[in-house]
Design a protein around this motif. Structure first.
Motif, PDB file in Angstrom:
ATOM      1  N   ASN A  24       0.850  -1.189   0.000  1.00 17.26           N
ATOM      2  CA  ASN A  24       0.000   0.000   0.000  1.00 17.26           C
ATOM      3  C   ASN A  24       0.890   1.246   0.000  1.00 17.26           C
ATOM      4  O   ASN A  24       0.776   2.121   0.861  1.00 17.26           O
ATOM      5  CB  ASN A  24      -0.922  -0.009   1.223  1.00 17.26           C
ATOM      6  N   TRP A  25       1.765   1.303  -0.991  1.00 20.28           N
ATOM      7  CA  TRP A  25       2.771   2.353  -1.030  1.00 20.28           C
ATOM      8  C   TRP A  25       2.156   3.745  -1.183  1.00 20.28           C
ATOM      9  O   TRP A  25       2.715   4.732  -0.702  1.00 20.28           O
ATOM     10  CB  TRP A  25       3.747   2.078  -2.163  1.00 20.28           C
ATOM     11  N   ARG A  26       1.006   3.844  -1.815  1.00 21.74           N
ATOM     12  CA  ARG A  26       0.385   5.159  -2.009  1.00 21.74           C
ATOM     13  C   ARG A  26       0.029   5.792  -0.667  1.00 21.74           C
ATOM     14  O   ARG A  26       0.277   6.985  -0.444  1.00 21.74           O
ATOM     15  CB  ARG A  26      -0.862   5.022  -2.879  1.00 21.74           C
ATOM     16  N   THR A  27      -0.526   4.992   0.238  1.00 20.23           N
ATOM     17  CA  THR A  27      -0.864   5.518   1.563  1.00 20.23           C
ATOM     18  C   THR A  27       0.393   5.875   2.347  1.00 20.23           C
ATOM     19  O   THR A  27       0.453   6.905   3.030  1.00 20.23           O
ATOM     20  CB  THR A  27      -1.693   4.486   2.345  1.00 20.23           C
ATOM     21  N   VAL A  28       1.404   5.023   2.241  1.00 16.03           N
ATOM     22  CA  VAL A  28       2.662   5.301   2.929  1.00 16.03           C
ATOM     23  C   VAL A  28       3.293   6.575   2.379  1.00 16.03           C
ATOM     24  O   VAL A  28       3.881   7.372   3.132  1.00 16.03           O
ATOM     25  CB  VAL A  28       3.617   4.098   2.787  1.00 16.03           C
ATOM     26  N   SER A  29       3.165   6.806   1.081  1.00 14.94           N
ATOM     27  CA  SER A  29       3.707   8.032   0.490  1.00 14.94           C
ATOM     28  C   SER A  29       3.025   9.266   1.073  1.00 14.94           C
ATOM     29  O   SER A  29       3.662  10.308   1.269  1.00 14.94           O
ATOM     30  CB  SER A  29       3.526   8.004  -1.029  1.00 14.94           C
ATOM     31  N   GLY A  30       1.733   9.151   1.370  1.00 11.29           N
ATOM     32  CA  GLY A  30       1.040  10.264   2.012  1.00 11.29           C
ATOM     33  C   GLY A  30       1.583  10.541   3.401  1.00 11.29           C
ATOM     34  O   GLY A  30       1.724  11.708   3.808  1.00 11.29           O
ATOM     35  N   SER A  31       1.901   9.481   4.145  1.00  9.39           N
ATOM     36  CA  SER A  31       2.487   9.670   5.475  1.00  9.39           C
ATOM     37  C   SER A  31       3.872  10.299   5.381  1.00  9.39           C
ATOM     38  O   SER A  31       4.252  11.134   6.211  1.00  9.39           O
ATOM     39  CB  SER A  31       2.568   8.324   6.204  1.00  9.39           C
ATOM     40  N   ILE A  32       4.632   9.916   4.356  1.00  5.25           N
ATOM     41  CA  ILE A  32       5.958  10.510   4.162  1.00  5.25           C
ATOM     42  C   ILE A  32       5.825  11.993   3.816  1.00  5.25           C
ATOM     43  O   ILE A  32       6.607  12.834   4.291  1.00  5.25           O
ATOM     44  CB  ILE A  32       6.719   9.749   3.065  1.00  5.25           C
ATOM     45  N   ALA A  33       4.822  12.328   3.006  1.00  4.91           N
ATOM     46  CA  ALA A  33       4.593  13.740   2.683  1.00  4.91           C
ATOM     47  C   ALA A  33       4.229  14.532   3.939  1.00  4.91           C
ATOM     48  O   ALA A  33       4.665  15.681   4.110  1.00  4.91           O
ATOM     49  CB  ALA A  33       3.487  13.854   1.640  1.00  4.91           C
ATOM     50  N   ARG A  34       3.455  13.922   4.822  1.00  2.00           N
ATOM     51  CA  ARG A  34       3.111  14.585   6.089  1.00  2.00           C
ATOM     52  C   ARG A  34       4.361  14.788   6.947  1.00  2.00           C
ATOM     53  O   ARG A  34       4.532  15.833   7.584  1.00  2.00           O
ATOM     54  CB  ARG A  34       2.083  13.736   6.842  1.00  2.00           C
ATOM     55  N   LEU A  35       5.251  13.809   6.943  1.00  2.00           N
ATOM     56  CA  LEU A  35       6.498  13.930   7.695  1.00  2.00           C
ATOM     57  C   LEU A  35       7.339  15.091   7.175  1.00  2.00           C
ATOM     58  O   LEU A  35       7.879  15.886   7.964  1.00  2.00           O
ATOM     59  CB  LEU A  35       7.281  12.617   7.603  1.00  2.00           C
ATOM     60  N   ARG A  36       7.431  15.220   5.872  1.00  6.60           N
ATOM     61  CA  ARG A  36       8.200  16.329   5.303  1.00  6.60           C
ATOM     62  C   ARG A  36       7.546  17.676   5.625  1.00  6.60           C
ATOM     63  O   ARG A  36       8.232  18.680   5.864  1.00  6.60           O
ATOM     64  CB  ARG A  36       8.325  16.148   3.790  1.00  6.60           C
ATOM     65  N   GLU A  37       6.227  17.690   5.620  1.00  8.84           N
ATOM     66  CA  GLU A  37       5.516  18.923   5.955  1.00  8.84           C
ATOM     67  C   GLU A  37       5.813  19.345   7.393  1.00  8.84           C
ATOM     68  O   GLU A  37       6.052  20.533   7.674  1.00  8.84           O
ATOM     69  CB  GLU A  37       4.015  18.718   5.762  1.00  8.84           C
ATOM     70  N   GLY A  69      11.386   7.212   8.819  1.00  6.84           N
ATOM     71  CA  GLY A  69      12.567   8.039   8.572  1.00  6.84           C
ATOM     72  C   GLY A  69      13.575   7.389   7.645  1.00  6.84           C
ATOM     73  O   GLY A  69      14.248   8.065   6.865  1.00  6.84           O
ATOM     74  N   GLY A  70      13.677   6.058   7.698  1.00  9.51           N
ATOM     75  CA  GLY A  70      14.661   5.374   6.866  1.00  9.51           C
ATOM     76  C   GLY A  70      14.251   5.202   5.421  1.00  9.51           C
ATOM     77  O   GLY A  70      15.094   4.861   4.576  1.00  9.51           O
ATOM     78  N   ILE A  71      12.955   5.429   5.105  1.00  8.93           N
ATOM     79  CA  ILE A  71      12.492   5.241   3.724  1.00  8.93           C
ATOM     80  C   ILE A  71      11.835   6.502   3.171  1.00  8.93           C
ATOM     81  O   ILE A  71      11.185   6.446   2.124  1.00  8.93           O
ATOM     82  CB  ILE A  71      11.498   4.063   3.631  1.00  8.93           C
ATOM     83  N   LYS A  72      12.006   7.635   3.841  1.00  5.19           N
ATOM     84  CA  LYS A  72      11.316   8.848   3.394  1.00  5.19           C
ATOM     85  C   LYS A  72      11.845   9.366   2.061  1.00  5.19           C
ATOM     86  O   LYS A  72      11.156  10.129   1.382  1.00  5.19           O
ATOM     87  CB  LYS A  72      11.415   9.943   4.458  1.00  5.19           C
ATOM     88  N   ASP A  73      13.057   8.962   1.681  1.00  7.18           N
ATOM     89  CA  ASP A  73      13.614   9.379   0.394  1.00  7.18           C
ATOM     90  C   ASP A  73      13.473   8.297  -0.677  1.00  7.18           C
ATOM     91  O   ASP A  73      13.964   8.476  -1.795  1.00  7.18           O
ATOM     92  CB  ASP A  73      15.093   9.738   0.554  1.00  7.18           C
ATOM     93  N   MET A  74      12.832   7.190  -0.346  1.00  6.84           N
ATOM     94  CA  MET A  74      12.666   6.094  -1.305  1.00  6.84           C
ATOM     95  C   MET A  74      11.498   6.417  -2.229  1.00  6.84           C
ATOM     96  O   MET A  74      10.368   6.603  -1.792  1.00  6.84           O
ATOM     97  CB  MET A  74      12.431   4.776  -0.560  1.00  6.84           C
ATOM     98  N   GLY A  75      11.765   6.474  -3.514  1.00  5.10           N
ATOM     99  CA  GLY A  75      10.738   6.889  -4.457  1.00  5.10           C
ATOM    100  C   GLY A  75       9.737   5.812  -4.821  1.00  5.10           C
ATOM    101  O   GLY A  75       8.701   6.105  -5.419  1.00  5.10           O
ATOM    102  N   GLY A  76       9.991   4.556  -4.474  1.00  3.04           N
ATOM    103  CA  GLY A  76       9.084   3.463  -4.817  1.00  3.04           C
ATOM    104  C   GLY A  76       9.501   2.201  -4.102  1.00  3.04           C
ATOM    105  O   GLY A  76      10.303   2.230  -3.168  1.00  3.04           O
TER     106      GLY A  76
END
Length: 228
Positions: A24-37, A69-76
């Motif tokens: 469910n990478w799309r949902t995880v990507s949203g959480s990563i975007a929130r972390l960056r925000e 934190g360890g995968i926040k820069d992983m694009g996929g």
């Protein structure tokens, strides 16, 4: 785990695996975007927010950083996965198998080898053993990156100066001392070359003086004859 992953510029998860991290990478990507925000908001000082609100935002950011934190820069999704404890990370292994991601795993005596692409028998409990596994994986990644760059035609040593700084410092005084010695050598050569030239010029000057004396004597004889 984090140190070894950062050393070879790879991604990692050293906390509890969140279900759906891969599937469910799309949902995880949203959480990563929130972390960056949250990171940008807290770095700017959080203007217009009270202290309690900033504290809650910091707690939310720390929680997301711990998990992602360890995968926040992983694009996929990754190309391969390395797992130390297959029993503890059973969900991660199931997700990787579902997405056909190759798995390298340390298998202890109580581990199930089913579904592991590259099983490595070993102790997954001792801290020193885990450190050894992480170091070996990091070294293998670095070697693979270097081999890939070399195969693509990148000259890894082109930008590297083979002369060490200590050698440069040691050679500088030698060069400074060699300069005066070289100057003296050039001066000695010039003097040696000038001596034969002076020796050649001396007979020439003597010959000219003798010719002048002979000419004057002849003139005097002719004058006496004319007077007689």
């Amino acid at each position: 785990v984090a140190e070894a992953a950062k050393r070879c510029a790879q991604y990692y998860m050293n906390n509890r695996w969140l279900g759906g991290t891969l599937t469910n990478w799309r949902t995880v990507s949203g959480s990563i975007a929130r972390l960056r925000e949250l990171e940008g908001l807290l770095e700017s000082g959080g203007e217009g927010r009270v202290k309690k609100e900033l504290l809650n935002l910091q707690r939310e950011k720390d929680k997301l950083e711990l998990s992602l934190g360890g995968i926040k820069d992983m694009g996929g999704i990754p190309d391969i996965m390395f797992v130390i404890d297959t029993n503890k990370e059973a969900i991660a292994i199931l997700e990787a198998r579902k997405l056909n991601i190759p798995i390298i795993a340390i298998l202890d005596t109580n581990s199930d080898p089913d579904g592991i692409t590259y099983p490595v028998p070993g102790n997954d409990d001792a801290a020193r053993a885990i450190q050894t596994y992480c170091d070996l994986i990091a070294d293998a990644v670095l070697d693979g990156l270097a081999a890939g760059q070399s195969a693509s035609g990148v000259d890894l040593g082109a930008a590297i100066n083979p002369e060490e700084p200590m050698l440069r410092e040691a050679s500088a005084p030698v060069a400074a001392e060699a300069a005066p010695a070289g100057t003296e050598g050039v001066a000695a050569e010039l003097e040696a070359a000038a001596e034969p030239a002076a020796a050649e010029e001396t007979p020439a000057v003597a010959d000219e003086a003798a010719q002048e004396a002979t000419s004057e004597a002849n003139d005097a004889v002719e004058t006496e004859k004319a007077a007689v």
